[in-house]
Write a protein that holds these residues in place. Structure first.
Motif, PDB file in Angstrom:
ATOM      1  N   GLN A 186       0.823  -1.216   0.000  1.00  0.00           N
ATOM      2  CA  GLN A 186       0.000   0.000   0.000  1.00  0.00           C
ATOM      3  C   GLN A 186       0.860   1.270   0.000  1.00  0.00           C
ATOM      4  N   CYS A 187       1.992   1.209  -0.707  1.00  0.00           N
ATOM      5  CA  CYS A 187       2.877   2.363  -0.804  1.00  0.00           C
ATOM      6  C   CYS A 187       2.398   3.253  -1.951  1.00  0.00           C
ATOM      7  N   ARG A 188       2.116   4.497  -1.655  1.00  0.00           N
ATOM      8  CA  ARG A 188       1.481   5.367  -2.637  1.00  0.00           C
ATOM      9  C   ARG A 188       2.399   6.464  -3.176  1.00  0.00           C
ATOM     10  N   ILE A 189       3.566   6.654  -2.546  1.00  0.00           N
ATOM     11  CA  ILE A 189       4.437   7.762  -2.938  1.00  0.00           C
ATOM     12  C   ILE A 189       5.865   7.260  -3.143  1.00  0.00           C
ATOM     13  N   GLN A 190       6.463   7.691  -4.255  1.00  0.00           N
ATOM     14  CA  GLN A 190       7.891   7.459  -4.465  1.00  0.00           C
ATOM     15  C   GLN A 190       8.616   8.792  -4.410  1.00  0.00           C
ATOM     16  N   LEU A 191       9.705   8.807  -3.656  1.00  0.00           N
ATOM     17  CA  LEU A 191      10.521  10.002  -3.471  1.00  0.00           C
ATOM     18  C   LEU A 191      11.888   9.758  -4.110  1.00  0.00           C
ATOM     19  N   GLY A 192      12.379  10.707  -4.880  1.00  0.00           N
ATOM     20  CA  GLY A 192      13.683  10.533  -5.515  1.00  0.00           C
ATOM     21  C   GLY A 192      14.280  11.840  -5.957  1.00  0.00           C
ATOM     22  N   GLY A 193      15.525  11.787  -6.408  1.00  0.00           N
ATOM     23  CA  GLY A 193      16.195  12.973  -6.924  1.00  0.00           C
ATOM     24  C   GLY A 193      15.562  13.433  -8.221  1.00  0.00           C
ATOM     25  N   SER A 194      15.894  14.642  -8.638  1.00  0.00           N
ATOM     26  CA  SER A 194      15.278  15.197  -9.840  1.00  0.00           C
ATOM     27  C   SER A 194      15.608  14.369 -11.080  1.00  0.00           C
ATOM     28  N   LYS A 219     -13.592  -3.588  -8.510  1.00  0.00           N
ATOM     29  CA  LYS A 219     -13.631  -2.141  -8.311  1.00  0.00           C
ATOM     30  C   LYS A 219     -13.319  -1.755  -6.861  1.00  0.00           C
ATOM     31  N   THR A 220     -13.665  -2.632  -5.919  1.00  0.00           N
ATOM     32  CA  THR A 220     -13.410  -2.341  -4.504  1.00  0.00           C
ATOM     33  C   THR A 220     -11.918  -2.201  -4.245  1.00  0.00           C
ATOM     34  N   ILE A 221     -11.137  -3.132  -4.793  1.00  0.00           N
ATOM     35  CA  ILE A 221      -9.686  -3.083  -4.613  1.00  0.00           C
ATOM     36  C   ILE A 221      -9.124  -1.840  -5.278  1.00  0.00           C
ATOM     37  N   LYS A 222      -9.582  -1.531  -6.493  1.00  0.00           N
ATOM     38  CA  LYS A 222      -9.080  -0.364  -7.215  1.00  0.00           C
ATOM     39  C   LYS A 222      -9.326   0.923  -6.426  1.00  0.00           C
ATOM     40  N   GLU A 223     -10.524   1.063  -5.872  1.00  0.00           N
ATOM     41  CA  GLU A 223     -10.856   2.270  -5.123  1.00  0.00           C
ATOM     42  C   GLU A 223     -10.053   2.357  -3.836  1.00  0.00           C
ATOM     43  N   LYS A 224      -9.805   1.195  -3.208  1.00  0.00           N
ATOM     44  CA  LYS A 224      -9.053   1.167  -1.966  1.00  0.00           C
ATOM     45  C   LYS A 224      -7.593   1.556  -2.199  1.00  0.00           C
ATOM     46  N   LEU A 225      -7.029   1.098  -3.323  1.00  0.00           N
ATOM     47  CA  LEU A 225      -5.633   1.389  -3.617  1.00  0.00           C
ATOM     48  C   LEU A 225      -5.422   2.873  -3.920  1.00  0.00           C
ATOM     49  N   GLY A 226      -6.310   3.477  -4.670  1.00  0.00           N
ATOM     50  CA  GLY A 226      -6.203   4.902  -4.969  1.00  0.00           C
ATOM     51  C   GLY A 226      -5.050   5.231  -5.899  1.00  0.00           C
ATOM     52  N   ASN A 227      -4.739   6.531  -5.985  1.00  0.00           N
ATOM     53  CA  ASN A 227      -3.716   7.006  -6.914  1.00  0.00           C
ATOM     54  C   ASN A 227      -2.315   6.856  -6.340  1.00  0.00           C
ATOM     55  N   ALA A 228      -1.345   6.883  -7.228  1.00  0.00           N
ATOM     56  CA  ALA A 228       0.060   6.884  -6.830  1.00  0.00           C
ATOM     57  C   ALA A 228       0.663   8.248  -7.157  1.00  0.00           C
ATOM     58  N   PHE A 229       1.675   8.635  -6.394  1.00  0.00           N
ATOM     59  CA  PHE A 229       2.258   9.969  -6.532  1.00  0.00           C
ATOM     60  C   PHE A 229       3.781   9.888  -6.548  1.00  0.00           C
ATOM     61  N   GLY A 230       4.385  10.945  -7.054  1.00  0.00           N
ATOM     62  CA  GLY A 230       5.837  11.068  -7.047  1.00  0.00           C
ATOM     63  C   GLY A 230       6.275  12.432  -6.573  1.00  0.00           C
ATOM     64  N   ILE A 231       7.384  12.461  -5.855  1.00  0.00           N
ATOM     65  CA  ILE A 231       8.000  13.710  -5.406  1.00  0.00           C
ATOM     66  C   ILE A 231       9.467  13.652  -5.786  1.00  0.00           C
ATOM     67  N   THR A 232       9.977  14.704  -6.402  1.00  0.00           N
ATOM     68  CA  THR A 232      11.417  14.773  -6.624  1.00  0.00           C
ATOM     69  C   THR A 232      12.001  15.919  -5.821  1.00  0.00           C
ATOM     70  N   ILE A 233      13.232  15.703  -5.372  1.00  0.00           N
ATOM     71  CA  ILE A 233      13.970  16.742  -4.660  1.00  0.00           C
ATOM     72  C   ILE A 233      14.976  17.344  -5.626  1.00  0.00           C
ATOM     73  N   PRO A 234      15.408  18.568  -5.408  1.00  0.00           N
ATOM     74  CA  PRO A 234      16.305  19.221  -6.377  1.00  0.00           C
ATOM     75  C   PRO A 234      17.698  18.615  -6.370  1.00  0.00           C
ATOM     76  N   LEU A 235      18.358  18.691  -7.512  1.00  0.00           N
ATOM     77  CA  LEU A 235      19.777  18.349  -7.584  1.00  0.00           C
ATOM     78  C   LEU A 235      20.525  19.432  -6.828  1.00  0.00           C
ATOM     79  N   LEU A 236      21.295  19.022  -5.849  1.00  0.00           N
ATOM     80  CA  LEU A 236      21.919  19.989  -4.948  1.00  0.00           C
ATOM     81  C   LEU A 236      23.339  20.311  -5.393  1.00  0.00           C
ATOM     82  N   LEU A 237      23.567  21.574  -5.711  1.00  0.00           N
ATOM     83  CA  LEU A 237      24.894  22.066  -6.071  1.00  0.00           C
ATOM     84  C   LEU A 237      25.314  23.125  -5.062  1.00  0.00           C
ATOM     85  N   THR A 238      26.614  23.272  -4.892  1.00  0.00           N
ATOM     86  CA  THR A 238      27.097  24.341  -4.026  1.00  0.00           C
ATOM     87  C   THR A 238      26.945  25.678  -4.750  1.00  0.00           C
TER      88      THR A 238
END
Length: 438
Positions: A186-194, A219-238
């Motif tokens: 039931q993991c809905r979000i993936q987090l990663g670099g840009s 349909k019950t399982i589909k509704e329970k699972l819901g949407n998936a999302f992604g978040i990216t973090i910025p490439l970090l430079l000095t």
């Protein structure tokens, strides 16, 4: 810390408990500073009650991620990958445990947060998958035209060496990782670099297609699972445009046997004023009000490096725990704060034990009554005698805090602290210690 969101709906989604993951490939026997920002993202989720997963790529590490690379990775042996997976598993648990203890000392009310953290290995599901199953269960959902449009693929296609089918298929495997965690945990979000944007969106597309086709009758399982999302973090430079997490071209590791806690601490002590506020915001759990006050105090006397000291202390405690921080601060005080005459030779050696980048061990016969330029090379303070002589002529080589003016000076027994150690300083802040043994 947020570079892009795949959907603004994630903002409402995280108002209730969810699960989020990020992946690391076992290409080395330790994580490095480049991994730390993503782990900080997970820590932020965890301390407010969300389930967090770090996925080690025991399978994908064999393939190699082409993202952000101009050339293909050198393949690692299965034995090496298995070793790295085992080491990373322990390291991640250690760092997250230190991170949660750090969070509790910063006022976060923690309950079973460590129970909400887990480390997994994608070899668990890929080692049982046949080539036919991969083509049928994953490959049929991908369109080659879309795969070719991914930035990581386009960059490589423009190069003379191109991209191998092996690395081209990497996005299929990472996409399936997201589907597997979504479907089974039931993991809905993936987090990663840009640079992971293409891989993350490929996973979301796969989830959408498999959910609507494979689960079309439920349909019950589909509704329970819901949407998936992604978040990216910025490439970090000095602020100077250099890649964050490198020191003189070398990676800063999160394993103290590869990068000592002293060197780790010193990396952040040397951060430029232009970067320090950004890093305090990204790599600590201090409030924005606290950070604003730190910067205000720092700007009153920038030469005292107050903000850098707070940054170094916060991150060292977070990664290496309170004991690691105390060790780093003690080693720092020996080199920067304590007069040579007040030091014990044994305390100096103990403070830098196992720190091969700072402390070397040399035979007494190889240095006593030898010219100082030769001693500098033998101890590792300089790469060559010519380099040592140039430093001496420019006034940039010190022995036990005293500037060396004569390149023909010979090291004597009374130059050693308690007869067992001496300290070279190169320039303003680079140190090399030598333990002298019989």
């Amino acid at each position: 810390m947020v570079n892009e969101l795949t959907s603004s709906d994630i903002i409402d989604h995280v108002k209730k408990q969810t699960a989020v993951y990020c992946g690391v490939d076992p290409t080395a026997p330790s994580l490095h500073l480049g991994n730390l920002l993503t782990l900080m993202g997970l820590l932020h989720f965890n301390v407010i009650g969300h389930r967090t997963i770090v996925l080690i790529g025991g399978a994908t590490g064999i393939i190699g991620d082409p993202s952000g690379r101009n050339t293909e990775r050198q393949p690692l042996s299965v034995t090496t990958i298995e070793h790295n997976v085992s080491v990373l598993n322990q390291q991640l648990s250690h760092i997250f445990n230190n991170g949660l203890m750090y969070a509790s000392r910063r006022g976060f009310a923690l309950g079973n947060n460590l129970d909400n953290f887990s480390v997994m290995n994608n070899l668990e599901w890929f080692h049982k998958m046949t080539a036919l199953e991969m083509l049928n269960d994953i490959g049929r959902y991908f369109r080659v035209g879309q795969m070719l449009m991914k930035d990581s693929v386009k960059l490589r296609m423009e190069n003379e060496g191109g991209i191998s089918f092996t690395e081209f298929s990497y996005q299929l495997l990472q996409a399936y990782d997201f589907w597997y965690l979504y479907n089974h945990h039931q993991c809905r979000i993936q987090l990663g670099g840009s640079d992971q944007w293409g891989n993350i969106t490929a996973g979301i597309d796969l989830i959408h297609k498999k959910k609507n086709r494979d689960l079309i009758d439920d349909k019950t399982i589909k509704e329970k699972l819901g949407n998936a999302f992604g978040i990216t973090i910025p490439l970090l430079l000095t602020s100077t445009g250099e890649k964050f997490g490198k020191s003189a071209g070398n990676a800063i590791w999160l394993n103290e046997n590869l990068t000592s806690v002293y060197e780790f601490y010193q990396y952040f002590m040397k951060v430029a004023d232009a970067d320090v506020e950004k890093y305090l915001l990204m790599f600590t759990l201090l409030s924005t009000e606290e950070i604003s006050q730190i910067i205000k105090t720092h700007m009153e006397s920038p030469e005292k490096h107050y903000a850098q000291e707070r940054l170094a202390s916060e991150i060292t405690e977070l990664v290496h725990g309170l004991q690691g921080l105390k060790k780093a601060q003690f080693a720092t005080s020996i080199l920067f704060d304590t007069p040579i005459n007040d030091m014990s030779g044994r305390d100096i050696i103990d403070a830098f034990a196992n720190d091969s980048r700072c402390l070397s061990t040399v035979k007494r016969n190889d240095v006593i009554n030898c010219s100082i330029d030769r001693v500098a090379v033998v101890t590792g303070a300089c790469k060559s005698r010519s380099e040592a002589n140039k430093l001496i002529k420019s006034g940039g080589l010190y022995l036990n805090s005293k500037r060396i003016g004569d390149p023909q000076y010979q090291l004597q027994e009374n130059d050693l602290i308690d007869g067992i150690v001496c300290i070279f300083r190169i320039g303003r802040s680079n140190y090399r210690l030598a333990q002298i043994v019989d």
